[in-house]
Design an enzyme around this catalytic site. Structure first.
Site, mmCIF file in Angstrom:
data_model
loop_
_atom_site.group_PDB
_atom_site.id
_atom_site.type_symbol
_atom_site.label_atom_id
_atom_site.label_comp_id
_atom_site.label_asym_id
_atom_site.label_seq_id
_atom_site.Cartn_x
_atom_site.Cartn_y
_atom_site.Cartn_z
ATOM 1 N N ALA A 19 0.783 -1.150 -0.079
ATOM 2 C CA ALA A 19 0.138 -0.051 -0.047
ATOM 3 C C ALA A 19 0.860 1.341 0.026
ATOM 4 C CB ALA A 19 -0.906 0.152 1.301
ATOM 5 N N ALA A 40 11.419 0.389 6.710
ATOM 6 C CA ALA A 40 12.627 -0.344 7.608
ATOM 7 C C ALA A 40 13.443 -1.210 7.223
ATOM 8 C CB ALA A 40 11.736 -0.839 8.679
ATOM 9 N N TRP A 69 10.984 -9.880 8.805
ATOM 10 C CA TRP A 69 10.937 -9.235 10.240
ATOM 11 C C TRP A 69 11.664 -10.350 10.870
ATOM 12 C CZ3 TRP A 69 10.901 -4.444 12.289
ATOM 13 C CH2 TRP A 69 10.344 -3.143 11.364
ATOM 14 N N GLY A 101 5.217 -6.991 1.860
ATOM 15 C CA GLY A 101 4.779 -8.371 1.484
ATOM 16 C C GLY A 101 4.630 -8.627 -0.002
ATOM 17 N N ASN A 105 5.798 -12.353 -1.318
ATOM 18 C CA ASN A 105 4.686 -13.335 -1.243
ATOM 19 C C ASN A 105 4.483 -14.088 -2.621
ATOM 20 O OD1 ASN A 105 3.591 -11.575 -3.376
ATOM 21 N ND2 ASN A 105 2.299 -10.453 -2.125
ATOM 22 N N VAL A 235 10.689 3.363 12.338
ATOM 23 C CA VAL A 235 9.745 4.405 12.812
ATOM 24 C C VAL A 235 9.462 3.867 14.293
ATOM 25 C CG1 VAL A 235 7.881 5.831 13.285
ATOM 26 C CG2 VAL A 235 8.915 5.454 10.820
ATOM 27 N N HIS A 507 -2.014 -13.594 4.965
ATOM 28 C CA HIS A 507 -3.107 -12.877 4.699
ATOM 29 C C HIS A 507 -3.584 -12.042 5.842
ATOM 30 C CE1 HIS A 507 -4.063 -15.782 1.167
ATOM 31 N NE2 HIS A 507 -2.966 -14.912 0.977
ATOM 32 N N ALA A 541 -3.660 -3.420 4.702
ATOM 33 C CA ALA A 541 -4.585 -4.461 5.164
ATOM 34 C C ALA A 541 -5.167 -4.341 6.550
ATOM 35 C CB ALA A 541 -3.947 -5.702 4.684
ATOM 36 N N ASN A 553 -2.839 -9.511 -1.456
ATOM 37 C CA ASN A 553 -2.072 -8.454 -2.281
ATOM 38 C C ASN A 553 -2.653 -7.362 -3.178
ATOM 39 O OD1 ASN A 553 0.911 -7.570 -3.111
ATOM 40 N ND2 ASN A 553 0.131 -8.605 -5.062
#
Length: 571
Positions: A19, A40, A69, A101, A105, A235, A507, A541, A553
């Protein structure tokens, strides 16, 4: 792009994922609007992406520690009653790289059903009904196979499908079984919404992923003087003046600093967006105070209503002729959308996909999987803080199959899988069929390493050479303990297996969901603005009111497109 650091922006977009990339790209189309995109993970410039995240084999990038991550684990099955929680926590590979993602993905690119989005609007997300989201689905795509009023032809994301004549043996066998059980080929899952099977739409070419980062943040876009992209910039928290969000506290290559903006838009995903809000004082007040966090806005829904698509799998050891040929890199080609008929469940609420290769390694190359999941789920879980430090992983609890509607439908789906695997077209392509889940050992083997490559090669040679060795390895190290017959003939055994084996499909959604202002668990309004504060939106999402009957996605990219239009129209 390289540019001088500006400490004041019109918009800060937190998270360069599915997004965040379209959102930053669209906002920066207006030359007078200064946009900062913070990611990040590593920001790879166009043309410098590692081959692993370009790879169209769906399990390559998320098995690479560089792009995810660290430390994230999730509990999947239903919470125990009053007993201690002894559920196994499974590694959860969330993208930590530019593109998020969309860079790691499976690239499945389906929209879901019109009823999904009409349901969003009915729950308070005004303007997010099917007619409200369709223009943005069309805007994001270039469909290489279909035309017509439901398709886009000049968007950044190119969609393609594999025609049936290209499907490998195992996939053809499963789809033949599906056809013989009464379903027909509807061809276009994004424009025909009845039950049936179809070639799956993917956002890649035959050789390269079409991730959001390199489709939206092109070299031309990155040369805009009003857009700054900063990778390696985590952040830690949002900054507030009273209840107005004025910027972010960032830990990046140049150290810690505060960056200000007229508006901050959090696009960190369904796992990390609620975590960032809670660390910054927005969330359930009693939980925040328990961690010593000063409350900026008491929003009970932050981190709650976590949704996914719960499912279980049958593993299949493939005969040589049924395996994925060297000429094909993609391992999933076709799917089935079907209706459970369970009271209160919408049509098209279930999904089946055969995969012609389970993992990158040698044993995985010999294993096919028939995946089945509830495409419209009802169970909800939560994400909770476990500490206040930015690098402390949250507790992720999907609480799958806690809603009886999900359990009943998965039991029905297991019976369908049993029928499909018994079909001669499937049996002609397999040596063994067995219930399978993601064991701890399988998780370790899934990570890329020379040792894993060697030991799986050795095991694969033995499995090919001897049926007795193959069966021993499968029963001891791969298969779950119940047999297919056990699951079909003993419903309690089936339910017990589902509780232990159910997994999601990456998801995660709905943890900062949109809703009406009088809904105490709604986090954002229909314009993605966070209730109770000013200058802050969430766009990913996490704002979905419910998980759609789709891989998330494409709907997440759509959210980035639609929120960008909302922001610009309100500016």
């Amino acid at each position: 792009m390289a540019s001088a650091v500006v400490e004041d922006y019109d918009y800060i977009v937190v998270g360069g994922g599915a997004a965040g990339c379209p959102l930053a790209a669209r906002l920066s189309e207006h030359a007078s609007t200064r946009v900062l995109l913070l990611e990040a993970g590593t920001d790879y410039a166009p043309g410098r992406e590692p081959p692993e995240i370009l790879d169209i084999f769906a399990a390559t990038a998320y098995a690479d520690a560089r792009f995810i991550w660290s430390g994230l684990k999730a509990a999947y099955g239903p919470k125990p009653g009053n007993e201690p929680d002894q559920r196994r926590r499974v590694r959860y590979p969330a993208g930590r790289v530019i593109g998020g993602g969309s860079s790691i993905n499976g690239m499945a690119s389906n929209r879901g059903l019109p009823s999904d989005y009409d349901g969003w609007a009915a729950s308070g997300a005004t303007g997010w009904d099917w007619q409200g989201v369709l223009p943005f689905f069309k805007k994001l795509e270039t469909d290489s196979d279909f035309d017509g009023p439901l398709h886009g032809k000049d968007g950044p994301i190119r969609l393609q499908r594999y025609a049936p004549e290209r499907w490998p043996g195992f996939t053809r066998g499963v789809m033949k079984a599906i056809e013989d059980h009464g379903w027909s080929n509807i061809a276009d899952q994004n424009a025909r919404f009845e039950d049936g099977f179809f070639p799956i739409a993917y956002c890649h070419t035959d050789t390269m992923r079409m991730g959001a980062a390199w489709r939206y943040l092109t070299a031309e876009v990155r040369h805009r003087p009003n857009l700054t992209v900063m990778g390696g910039s985590r952040v830690d928290r949002l900054v507030f003046d009273g209840v107005r969000c004025t910027g972010v506290r960032v830990r990046g290559p140049d150290g810690d600093r505060e960056i200000r903006a007229r508006e901050v838009i959090v696009c960190a995903g369904a796992i990390h967006s609620p975590v960032l809000l809670m660390r910054s004082g927005i969330g359930p007040a009693h939980e925040l105070r328990a961690h010593g966090i000063a409350v900026v806005a008491d929003r009970r829904g932050v981190g709650k209503h976590l949704m996914e698509h719960p499912g279980v799998n049958f593993g299949c050891f493939l005969k040589r002729r049924a395996r994925l040929p060297a000429a094909l890199r993609r391992q999933m080609f076709a799917g089935l959308r079907w209706s459970s008929g369970h009271p209160g469940c919408p049509p098209g609420d279930m999904y089946v996909i055969p995969t012609n290769k389970a993992q990158w390694h040698a044993i995985g190359q010999r294993l096919g999987i028939i995946m089945m999941w509830a495409n419209r789920s009802f169970s909800t879980g939560e994400i909770r803080l476990t500490g206040t430090a930015a690098d402390t992983p949250p507790d992720i609890d999907f609480n799958m199959c806690s809603d009886e509607r999900d359990m009943v439908r998965l039991v029905k789906g297991v019976k369908l899988l049993a029928k499909l695997q018994a079909h001669p077209a499937v049996q002609d392509n397999v040596e063994e069929v067995f219930p399978i889940s993601l064991s701890d050992y399988a998780q370790k083997l899934a990570m890329h390493s020379g040792w894993n490559a060697f030991q799986t090669w050795l095991g694969a040679q033995a499995m090919d050479a001897s049926a007795a060795i193959r069966r021993t390895i499968i029963r001891a190290m791969i298969a779950d303990s119940p047999t297919v017959d056990d699951l079909v003939n003993d419903e309690e055994a089936c339910r017990a297996w589902i509780r232990s084996a159910a997994l999601g499909h990456f998801h995660a959604s709905c943890t900062c969901r949109m809703g009406r202002q009088d809904d105490p668990f709604a986090v954002t309004d229909a314009s993605a603005r966070v209730y109770g504060v000013e200058g802050l939106r969430v766009a990913d999402a996490s704002i979905m009111p419910s998980v759609p009957c789709a891989n998330t996605n494409l709907p997440t990219i759509m959210i980035g497109e639609k929120v960008a239009a909302i922001v610009l129209n309100h500016s």
